[in-house]
Design an enzyme around this catalytic site. Structure first.
Site, PDB file in Angstrom:
ATOM      1  CE  LYS A 274      20.205  76.487  78.271  1.00  0.00           C
ATOM      2  NZ  LYS A 274      21.485  77.221  78.270  1.00  0.00           N
TER       3      LYS A 274
ATOM      4  CD  GLN B 161      24.706  76.109  79.450  1.00  0.00           C
ATOM      5  OE1 GLN B 161      23.902  76.245  78.532  1.00  0.00           O
ATOM      6  NE2 GLN B 161      24.448  76.555  80.673  1.00  0.00           N
TER       7      GLN B 161
ATOM      8  CG  ASP C 103      22.737  82.310  75.361  1.00  0.00           C
ATOM      9  OD1 ASP C 103      21.701  82.113  76.019  1.00  0.00           O
ATOM     10  OD2 ASP C 103      23.703  81.539  75.351  1.00  0.00           O
TER      11      ASP C 103
END
Ligand code: GUN
Length: 273
Positions: A47, A91, A114
């Site tokens: 990422k 994460q 997200d």
């Protein structure tokens, strides 16, 4: 025909870079990484590399496995309040002693790249536009659209009911007027359901889709990624035998993985004030 996620994702990343170059404020994505989960470390690093490529500033904040829930929540509050930070991503998975929902709920919905917070999920479900769509399902739809695969009216079978893929993917397909069957470990007659589907999305993490379950018009999207007994990266689908018998299939690696990253970078390029 192979759904080439690597190629499509490169095209999307070029467009995201063009977008970012035109922005007056530079986006800043902060990724929180807890503990020593090796795949998580790789994902987070990927990422970061992608963000650099498209001109998005990115920072990784690492916490040890024994971080307290309070320390994490305090950090998120600090990042929410920092107007220079435009995106926050925690994460997953998190260690057992931390309530992941509590952590997710702390993220400002306007920085929730997200799309995991209750406000963004709720908006998705009631047909409002969320601030962000979850990256993997959004990336899968981008891939289908790139190949002009018809979603409207399609019979879709999704295998796996996770909050990250299965559930938001279900909702996004419904919003695109597909008919969705969401399957999981308790589903009866899985094989029959897969056999009659136009589009199959498998997000399980073990070999589950076999050649005898598919048909010549099937579109197979493989979200699974794990190491087989020989340490080779593989997906949920028995690619070698399934590939010659279906219309479209996404490979692992090189399918959904790069699409997820490109989709996340698209999200990270959106700034809400
Ligand atoms: N772990 C596996 N996939 C994801 C994802 O899309 N977002 C986050 N935050 N964690 C993940």
């Amino acid at each position: 025909m192979i759904l080439d996620g690597k190629n499509v994702s490169s095209k999307i990343l070029i467009k995201v870079k063009e977008r970012v170059d035109k922005l007056k404020i530079k986006p800043h994505l902060v990724v929180i990484l807890v503990g020593n989960n090796p795949p998580s470390k790789i994902y987070v690093n990927n990422k970061k590399l992608a963000a650099e490529k498209v001109g998005i500033k990115s920072s990784i904040i690492e916490f040890p496995d024994n971080v307290t829930e309070k320390e994490l929540l305090d950090k998120i509050v600090e990042l929410n309040d920092n107007s220079e930070v435009t995106g926050i991503l925690v994460q997953l998975p998190l260690p057992q002693h931390i309530d992941k929902n509590k952590v997710i709920m702390a993220i400002s919905p306007k920085k929730d790249v997200d799309g995991f917070t209750p406000e963004n999920v709720g908006k998705l479900v009631i047909g409002m536009k969320p601030y962000f769509y979850p990256a993997t399902p959004q990336g899968i739809l981008m891939l289908l659209d790139e190949y002009n695969i018809k979603v409207e009216g399609a019979n879709v079978v999704i295998i796996g009911r996770s909050n990250i893929v299965g559930k938001p993917m279900t909702q996004m397909f419904i919003n695109r007027n597909a008919t969705v069957t969401l399957c999981h470990s308790y589903t009866k007659n899985l094989e029959e359901k897969i056999k009659t589907a136009d589009i199959v999305v498998s997000a399980v993490g073990k070999k589950i889709v076999r050649c005898k379950m598919v048909n010549k018009n099937s579109v197979i999207i493989d979200v699974g990624i794990f190491k087989d007994v020989n340490g080779k990266i593989t997906g949920d689908v028995d690619f070698k035998l399934v590939e010659p018998t279906v219309k479209y299939i996404s490979p692992v690696p090189g399918g959904v993985g790069p699409m997820t990253i490109a989709s996340l970078m698209y999200n990270a390029s959106i700034i809400y004030s």
